[in-house]
Design a protein around this motif. Structure first.
Motif, short mmCIF file in Angstrom:
data_model
loop_
_atom_site.label_atom_id
_atom_site.label_comp_id
_atom_site.label_asym_id
_atom_site.label_seq_id
_atom_site.Cartn_x
_atom_site.Cartn_y
_atom_site.Cartn_z
N ARG A 221 0.88 -1.37 -0.21
CA ARG A 221 -0.17 0.02 0.18
C ARG A 221 0.86 1.28 0.22
O ARG A 221 0.68 2.24 -0.59
N TRP A 222 1.91 1.36 0.81
CA TRP A 222 3.07 2.37 0.88
C TRP A 222 3.41 2.69 -0.70
O TRP A 222 3.56 3.66 -0.94
N ARG A 223 3.91 1.43 -1.20
CA ARG A 223 4.58 1.71 -2.33
C ARG A 223 3.65 2.12 -3.44
O ARG A 223 3.98 3.09 -4.37
N ARG A 224 2.53 1.73 -3.37
CA ARG A 224 1.27 2.24 -4.31
C ARG A 224 1.08 3.79 -4.24
O ARG A 224 0.92 4.53 -5.14
N ASP A 225 1.04 4.16 -2.87
CA ASP A 225 0.68 5.49 -2.51
C ASP A 225 1.87 6.43 -3.02
O ASP A 225 1.56 7.49 -3.51
N GLU A 226 3.17 5.88 -2.71
CA GLU A 226 4.08 6.59 -3.09
C GLU A 226 4.26 6.62 -4.59
O GLU A 226 4.83 7.94 -5.24
N ALA A 227 3.92 5.68 -5.34
CA ALA A 227 3.69 5.99 -6.69
C ALA A 227 2.95 6.92 -7.28
O ALA A 227 3.14 7.70 -8.21
N PHE A 228 1.82 6.99 -6.57
CA PHE A 228 0.65 7.91 -7.11
C PHE A 228 1.26 9.42 -6.75
O PHE A 228 1.04 10.36 -7.40
N ARG A 229 1.98 9.48 -5.58
CA ARG A 229 2.51 10.87 -5.33
C ARG A 229 3.35 11.37 -6.54
O ARG A 229 3.32 12.40 -6.67
N ARG A 230 4.45 10.17 -6.99
CA ARG A 230 5.38 10.70 -7.59
C ARG A 230 4.94 11.18 -8.90
O ARG A 230 5.27 11.83 -9.66
N THR A 231 3.73 10.26 -9.40
CA THR A 231 3.07 10.46 -10.86
C THR A 231 2.27 11.86 -10.79
O THR A 231 2.38 12.37 -11.63
N ALA A 232 1.63 11.99 -9.82
CA ALA A 232 0.79 13.30 -9.72
C ALA A 232 1.94 14.48 -9.87
O ALA A 232 1.56 15.47 -10.41
N ARG A 233 2.97 14.57 -9.43
CA ARG A 233 3.95 15.56 -9.08
C ARG A 233 4.76 15.68 -10.45
O ARG A 233 4.88 16.62 -11.02
N ASN A 234 5.18 14.50 -11.13
CA ASN A 234 6.05 14.42 -12.21
C ASN A 234 5.39 14.34 -13.77
O ASN A 234 5.78 14.70 -14.51
N ARG A 235 4.11 13.51 -13.53
CA ARG A 235 3.50 13.28 -14.80
C ARG A 235 1.99 13.28 -14.45
O ARG A 235 1.22 12.33 -14.67
N PRO A 236 1.48 14.47 -14.44
CA PRO A 236 0.30 14.55 -14.14
C PRO A 236 -0.81 14.07 -15.20
O PRO A 236 -1.97 13.63 -14.97
N ASP A 237 -0.37 14.15 -16.37
CA ASP A 237 -0.97 13.39 -17.71
C ASP A 237 -1.24 11.98 -17.50
O ASP A 237 -2.33 11.66 -17.75
N LEU A 238 -0.59 11.30 -16.72
CA LEU A 238 -0.93 9.86 -16.44
C LEU A 238 -2.06 9.73 -15.54
O LEU A 238 -2.76 8.94 -15.86
N ILE A 239 -2.09 10.63 -14.64
CA ILE A 239 -3.31 10.66 -13.83
C ILE A 239 -4.41 10.90 -14.44
O ILE A 239 -5.66 10.35 -14.24
#
Length: 277
Positions: A221-239
C-alpha cells in the motif's frame, strides 16, 4: 532474439557489448549484428545521401544502399524449421516523427524473434524505403522523445536495452521488471516510487518505518501511495488518463488529498485553485 542494426557509424553501437545487453549477448540470449551501410554503396566516396527533391536544407539518405542492405540481411535469416520459410523480421525505424516508444511497445517488441533497426542520419531515409518494406514486413516508426538528435543510433541503444531486459533469463531476478514504471499490471501508468537499501541510516536520514515492518500488505500500500504521489507530481498527464475502474477507495482518497477530483466523465483532473508545492 536476433537484432540487426544498419548504420553509417558502427562504432556508435559499442555500448551493446557491455552491461545487461553485453551479458545477454555473451550468454547467447541476444544475437546482435551491426552492419556498416557503406558496404552497400558502389562509388569511390561510399555515398549514402543526396539533396532532397523539392529543395530545402539538409540531405536525405539514398534508397539504393538501404534497399540492398535490407535485402541481404533479410535473406540471411535461417528457416525456423526445415522446409519452412525464413523467419520474418520486424523493421524498427527510429524517428522523431514516429509513435512514442513506451513500455507497452517494449513488451510488444520483446515478443518478436527478430528486429532490424534502420537508424537514419541527416533529414532521414528516402520514404520509398519505408513504403517498400512496409508491404511485406511489420514496420515500426518509433520516437524516444519530443526532441531531435543527430542520428537514430542513440535511440537504437535505448530501445534495445528496454527490450532486451524483458527477454526470459536476461534479468537475474525474473520479477525485477514487474514493478517498473509503466509496466503492465496493477501499477500500470504509474511511475515507480522511491527505493531504499542498507544502511538503515545515512547522514542522519532514515528510511520509512513501514519498509521494516515485515507487513507485506502495508508495504504494498505504501509503495502504491508513493507511486501515486510521484506520478501526480512529475507526470500529471498519466493521472488524467488513468482508468477510474483500476482505482480503489484508498487511491481515490489519496488523489483527493493531493488535489485531484473526479469529473463527470469519471476521469480525474486537478482541483481548481490547487497550486503544486
Amino acid at each position: 532474439m536476433r537484432v540487426d542494426v544498419v548504420t553509417i557509424f558502427p562504432e556508435y553501437l559499442e555500448p551493446l557489448n557491455v552491461s545487461l545487453v553485453g551479458k545477454a549477448r555473451a550468454r547467447g540470449q541476444l544475437d546482435v549484428r551491426v552492419h556498416d551501410l557503406r558496404r552497400w554503396t558502389h562509388d569511390r566516396h561510399h555515398t549514402v545521401d543526396d539533396t532532397p527533391y523539392g529543395g530545402g536544407p539538409g540531405m536525405v539518405m539514398k534508397p539504393e544502399p538501404w534497399g540492398e542492405a535490407l535485402d541481404d540481411i533479410i535473406a540471411s535469416g535461417a528457416p525456423a524449421a526445415p522446409g519452412e520459410p525464413p523467419a520474418r523480421p520486424v523493421l524498427v525505424v527510429p524517428t522523431p516523427s514516429g509513435v512514442p516508444f513506451t513500455q507497452t511497445l517494449a513488451v510488444e517488441l520483446s515478443a518478436r524473434p527478430w528486429l532490424i533497426f534502420a537508424p537514419a542520419r541527416y533529414e532521414g531515409i528516402d520514404r520509398r524505403v519505408i513504403e517498400e518494406y512496409g508491404e511485406h514486413l511489420d514496420v515500426y516508426e518509433v520516437s524516444i522523445g519530443d526532441y531531435v538528435l543527430a542520428g537514430g543510433e542513440a535511440a537504437v541503444l535505448v530501445i534495445t536495452e528496454a527490450v532486451a531486459r524483458l527477454l526470459p533469463g536476461v534479468l537475474g531476478n525474473a520479477e525485477s521488471h514487474r514493478d517498473d514504471s509503466f509496466a503492465p499490471g496493477a501499477m500500470a501508468d504509474l511511475l515507480e516510487g522511491p527505493v531504499y537499501t542498507k544502511p538503515p541510516e545515512w547522514r542522519g536520514r532514515g528510511i520509512p518505518e513501514v519498509l521494516l515492518s515485515g507487513h507485506h500488505g502495508k508495504i504494498a500500500r505504501w509503495r502504491r501511495d508513493e507511486a501515486f504521489r510521484r506520478t501526480a507530481r512529475n507526470r500529471p498527464d498519466l493521472i488524467e488518463r488513468c482508468d477510474p475502474a483500476a482505482l480503489d477507495k484508498h487511491d481515490r482518497a489519496l488523489l483527493a488529498e493531493l488535489g485531484w477530483e473526479q469529473r463527470p466523465d469519471g476521469r480525474f483532473g486537478r482541483t481548481a485553485g490547487v497550486v503544486e508545492e
